[in-house]
Design a protein around this motif. Structure first.
Motif, PDB file in Angstrom:
ATOM      1  N   MET A   1       0.809  -1.219   0.000  1.00 47.40           N
ATOM      2  CA  MET A   1       0.000   0.000   0.000  1.00 47.40           C
ATOM      3  C   MET A   1       0.838   1.262   0.000  1.00 47.40           C
ATOM      4  O   MET A   1       0.311   2.366  -0.115  1.00 47.40           O
ATOM      5  CB  MET A   1      -0.945  -0.009   1.203  1.00 47.40           C
ATOM      6  N   ILE A   2       2.155   1.107   0.125  1.00 40.81           N
ATOM      7  CA  ILE A   2       3.014   2.285   0.045  1.00 40.81           C
ATOM      8  C   ILE A   2       2.908   2.927  -1.343  1.00 40.81           C
ATOM      9  O   ILE A   2       3.163   4.112  -1.518  1.00 40.81           O
ATOM     10  CB  ILE A   2       4.487   1.927   0.369  1.00 40.81           C
ATOM     11  N   GLY A   3       2.474   2.133  -2.331  1.00 45.51           N
ATOM     12  CA  GLY A   3       2.249   2.655  -3.679  1.00 45.51           C
ATOM     13  C   GLY A   3       0.828   3.105  -3.923  1.00 45.51           C
ATOM     14  O   GLY A   3       0.476   3.492  -5.037  1.00 45.51           O
ATOM     15  N   GLY A   4      -0.024   3.031  -2.873  1.00 43.43           N
ATOM     16  CA  GLY A   4      -1.392   3.502  -2.997  1.00 43.43           C
ATOM     17  C   GLY A   4      -2.419   2.434  -3.326  1.00 43.43           C
ATOM     18  O   GLY A   4      -3.617   2.721  -3.315  1.00 43.43           O
ATOM     19  N   PHE A   5      -1.998   1.228  -3.658  1.00 42.35           N
ATOM     20  CA  PHE A   5      -2.912   0.170  -4.108  1.00 42.35           C
ATOM     21  C   PHE A   5      -4.084  -0.010  -3.137  1.00 42.35           C
ATOM     22  O   PHE A   5      -3.878  -0.040  -1.925  1.00 42.35           O
ATOM     23  CB  PHE A   5      -2.141  -1.153  -4.224  1.00 42.35           C
ATOM     24  N   PRO A   6      -5.324  -0.105  -3.643  1.00 48.30           N
ATOM     25  CA  PRO A   6      -5.736  -0.112  -5.050  1.00 48.30           C
ATOM     26  C   PRO A   6      -6.104   1.266  -5.583  1.00 48.30           C
ATOM     27  O   PRO A   6      -6.767   1.372  -6.605  1.00 48.30           O
ATOM     28  CB  PRO A   6      -6.960  -1.026  -5.017  1.00 48.30           C
ATOM     29  N   HIS A   7      -5.668   2.312  -4.884  1.00 48.09           N
ATOM     30  CA  HIS A   7      -5.901   3.681  -5.348  1.00 48.09           C
ATOM     31  C   HIS A   7      -4.743   4.120  -6.241  1.00 48.09           C
ATOM     32  O   HIS A   7      -3.832   3.351  -6.538  1.00 48.09           O
ATOM     33  CB  HIS A   7      -6.018   4.629  -4.146  1.00 48.09           C
ATOM     34  N   ARG A   8      -4.746   5.363  -6.628  1.00 44.94           N
ATOM     35  CA  ARG A   8      -3.644   5.922  -7.413  1.00 44.94           C
ATOM     36  C   ARG A   8      -2.435   6.167  -6.516  1.00 44.94           C
ATOM     37  O   ARG A   8      -2.581   6.343  -5.309  1.00 44.94           O
ATOM     38  CB  ARG A   8      -4.066   7.254  -8.044  1.00 44.94           C
ATOM     39  N   PHE A   9      -1.263   6.194  -7.114  1.00 45.12           N
ATOM     40  CA  PHE A   9      -0.060   6.503  -6.346  1.00 45.12           C
ATOM     41  C   PHE A   9      -0.168   7.885  -5.703  1.00 45.12           C
ATOM     42  O   PHE A   9       0.286   8.099  -4.586  1.00 45.12           O
ATOM     43  CB  PHE A   9       1.176   6.445  -7.243  1.00 45.12           C
ATOM     44  N   GLU A  10      -0.792   8.822  -6.412  1.00 44.86           N
ATOM     45  CA  GLU A  10      -0.931  10.179  -5.883  1.00 44.86           C
ATOM     46  C   GLU A  10      -1.760  10.219  -4.603  1.00 44.86           C
ATOM     47  O   GLU A  10      -1.700  11.190  -3.850  1.00 44.86           O
ATOM     48  CB  GLU A  10      -1.568  11.092  -6.938  1.00 44.86           C
ATOM     49  N   ASP A  11      -2.564   9.174  -4.371  1.00 46.43           N
ATOM     50  CA  ASP A  11      -3.378   9.110  -3.161  1.00 46.43           C
ATOM     51  C   ASP A  11      -2.669   8.394  -2.018  1.00 46.43           C
ATOM     52  O   ASP A  11      -3.186   8.352  -0.897  1.00 46.43           O
ATOM     53  CB  ASP A  11      -4.692   8.364  -3.446  1.00 46.43           C
ATOM     54  N   SER A  12      -1.492   7.823  -2.284  1.00 45.40           N
ATOM     55  CA  SER A  12      -0.808   7.016  -1.279  1.00 45.40           C
ATOM     56  C   SER A  12      -0.285   7.862  -0.129  1.00 45.40           C
ATOM     57  O   SER A  12       0.044   9.041  -0.290  1.00 45.40           O
ATOM     58  CB  SER A  12       0.358   6.254  -1.906  1.00 45.40           C
ATOM     59  N   PHE A  13      -0.178   7.245   1.037  1.00 45.04           N
ATOM     60  CA  PHE A  13       0.364   7.954   2.197  1.00 45.04           C
ATOM     61  C   PHE A  13       1.804   8.382   1.955  1.00 45.04           C
ATOM     62  O   PHE A  13       2.239   9.432   2.419  1.00 45.04           O
ATOM     63  CB  PHE A  13       0.251   7.094   3.459  1.00 45.04           C
ATOM     64  N   PHE A  14       2.564   7.575   1.209  1.00 46.24           N
ATOM     65  CA  PHE A  14       3.963   7.908   0.927  1.00 46.24           C
ATOM     66  C   PHE A  14       4.051   9.182   0.087  1.00 46.24           C
ATOM     67  O   PHE A  14       4.838  10.091   0.394  1.00 46.24           O
ATOM     68  CB  PHE A  14       4.618   6.738   0.194  1.00 46.24           C
ATOM     69  N   HIS A  15       3.259   9.260  -0.970  1.00 44.83           N
ATOM     70  CA  HIS A  15       3.272  10.446  -1.827  1.00 44.83           C
ATOM     71  C   HIS A  15       2.783  11.676  -1.063  1.00 44.83           C
ATOM     72  O   HIS A  15       3.374  12.760  -1.176  1.00 44.83           O
ATOM     73  CB  HIS A  15       2.398  10.208  -3.057  1.00 44.83           C
ATOM     74  N   GLN A  16       1.725  11.518  -0.280  1.00 47.63           N
ATOM     75  CA  GLN A  16       1.203  12.648   0.486  1.00 47.63           C
ATOM     76  C   GLN A  16       2.255  13.197   1.446  1.00 47.63           C
ATOM     77  O   GLN A  16       2.442  14.413   1.554  1.00 47.63           O
ATOM     78  CB  GLN A  16      -0.040  12.219   1.266  1.00 47.63           C
ATOM     79  N   ALA A  17       2.946  12.290   2.140  1.00 46.82           N
ATOM     80  CA  ALA A  17       3.944  12.728   3.116  1.00 46.82           C
ATOM     81  C   ALA A  17       5.127  13.409   2.440  1.00 46.82           C
ATOM     82  O   ALA A  17       5.583  14.467   2.887  1.00 46.82           O
ATOM     83  CB  ALA A  17       4.416  11.528   3.940  1.00 46.82           C
ATOM     84  N   THR A  18       5.648  12.816   1.381  1.00 41.41           N
ATOM     85  CA  THR A  18       6.832  13.392   0.741  1.00 41.41           C
ATOM     86  C   THR A  18       6.522  14.714   0.048  1.00 41.41           C
ATOM     87  O   THR A  18       7.376  15.605   0.009  1.00 41.41           O
ATOM     88  CB  THR A  18       7.434  12.398  -0.265  1.00 41.41           C
ATOM     89  N   GLU A  19       5.312  14.868  -0.481  1.00 36.02           N
ATOM     90  CA  GLU A  19       4.948  16.151  -1.081  1.00 36.02           C
ATOM     91  C   GLU A  19       4.872  17.242  -0.022  1.00 36.02           C
ATOM     92  O   GLU A  19       5.270  18.387  -0.275  1.00 36.02           O
ATOM     93  CB  GLU A  19       3.616  16.021  -1.822  1.00 36.02           C
ATOM     94  N   ARG A  20       4.399  16.922   1.146  1.00 35.89           N
ATOM     95  CA  ARG A  20       4.370  17.908   2.230  1.00 35.89           C
ATOM     96  C   ARG A  20       5.787  18.237   2.691  1.00 35.89           C
ATOM     97  O   ARG A  20       6.085  19.392   3.037  1.00 35.89           O
ATOM     98  CB  ARG A  20       3.531  17.380   3.389  1.00 35.89           C
ATOM     99  N   LEU A  21       6.658  17.235   2.707  1.00 33.92           N
ATOM    100  CA  LEU A  21       8.040  17.474   3.123  1.00 33.92           C
ATOM    101  C   LEU A  21       8.755  18.403   2.144  1.00 33.92           C
ATOM    102  O   LEU A  21       9.588  19.210   2.546  1.00 33.92           O
ATOM    103  CB  LEU A  21       8.786  16.145   3.228  1.00 33.92           C
ATOM    104  N   ARG A  22       8.447  18.279   0.866  1.00 36.00           N
ATOM    105  CA  ARG A  22       9.081  19.152  -0.133  1.00 36.00           C
ATOM    106  C   ARG A  22       8.802  20.631   0.156  1.00 36.00           C
ATOM    107  O   ARG A  22       9.618  21.500  -0.162  1.00 36.00           O
ATOM    108  CB  ARG A  22       8.574  18.820  -1.537  1.00 36.00           C
ATOM    109  N   LYS A  23       7.653  20.903   0.718  1.00 41.03           N
ATOM    110  CA  LYS A  23       7.237  22.282   0.930  1.00 41.03           C
ATOM    111  C   LYS A  23       7.915  22.939   2.131  1.00 41.03           C
ATOM    112  O   LYS A  23       7.826  24.156   2.297  1.00 41.03           O
ATOM    113  CB  LYS A  23       5.713  22.340   1.111  1.00 41.03           C
ATOM    114  N   ILE A  24       8.577  22.142   2.965  1.00 46.47           N
ATOM    115  CA  ILE A  24       9.172  22.723   4.171  1.00 46.47           C
ATOM    116  C   ILE A  24      10.700  22.645   4.157  1.00 46.47           C
ATOM    117  O   ILE A  24      11.335  22.907   5.172  1.00 46.47           O
ATOM    118  CB  ILE A  24       8.645  22.023   5.437  1.00 46.47           C
TER     119      ILE A  24
END
Length: 236
Positions: A1-24
């Motif tokens: 599920m680190i890749g979001g399965f069965p949702h999109r990767f953009e919905d995954s917890f990993f993507h959400q966390a790293t995108e927030r980290l980029r902003k800080i």
């Protein structure tokens, strides 16, 4: 599920966390991931060198357990002799009838005293082995605990492993442990899980994404990972 399965990767917890980290941070964060398609953790060590260590990451996020701690009612082995947890999963929300199904299956598993796919001690030893391997290579391990399950027998195994894994990881200097189970457990199972009682809902991914962000925030902002020549890389 680190890749979001069965949702999109953009919905995954990993993507959400790293995108927030980029902003800080002003650091250039290069991310990558590798998933094992529902196979248990016992297959991971032989892939660790080519899939992870050779990339020389600075930080590695590890999350395994869904394919290991689940208690299957029907044993369906594949050609490798393992029981994959990933199958044709629909991203359907959990309803009351699904909750009742989880309860019934959990009661049956309790009556039959069925074991999880991977013995608890094997799961814990392998997670500790992977964590120590990363530390030996001067890589910061960020270890996520097991997630919750809909079935109560699987869920008890996950709760037990969350506590025991936390003790093991916390005793290792420079390793980071994130209690994802407790974060999910604060919300109703029907909100955190899909209808199969195993995979995270979109809301569940948001909860874990928030926990992962806060767990990694100090690492990124305060540069507390070991100094290396390569650029920061968050991997799985």
């Amino acid at each position: 599920m680190i890749g979001g399965f069965p949702h999109r990767f953009e919905d995954s917890f990993f993507h959400q966390a790293t995108e927030r980290l980029r902003k800080i941070t002003d650091h250039k964060l290069t991310t990558s991931q590798f998933t094992f398609g529902g196979f248990p953790i016992t297959r991971v060590p032989k892939h660790f060198q080519p899939r992870c260590l050779e990339a020389r990451p600075d930080i590695v996020v590890l999350q395994f357990a869904t394919s290991d701690l689940i208690v299957p009612i029907r044993k369906q082995s594949n050609h490798l002799g393992t029981v994959p947890a990933q199958r044709n999963v629909l991203a359907n929300p959990a309803r009351l009838r699904h909750w009742l199904k989880w309860r019934c299956r959990g009661l049956l598993a309790d009556v039959l005293r069925l074991p999880p796919v991977t013995p608890l001690e094997v799961y814990l030893q392998t997670m500790e082995q992977l964590t120590r391997t990363l530390l030996d290579h001067q890589i910061v391990p960020v270890v996520l605990s097991p997630f919750v399950f809909g079935g109560q027998r699987s869920d008890r195994f996950a709760r037990d492993c969350t506590r025991r894994l936390g003790h093991r990881v916390s005793s290792l200097p420079n390793a980071v442990y994130i209690d994802a189970y407790t974060a999910l457990d604060q919300h109703p199972r029907r909100q955190m899980l899909l209808s199969d009682g195993t995979h995270l809902s979109l809301a569940g991914h948001c909860v874990i994404g928030d926990a992962l962000f806060h767990g990694m925030k100090d690492l990124i902002v305060n540069n507390t990972w070991p100094l290396k020549v390569s650029q920061p890389l968050i991997n799985r």
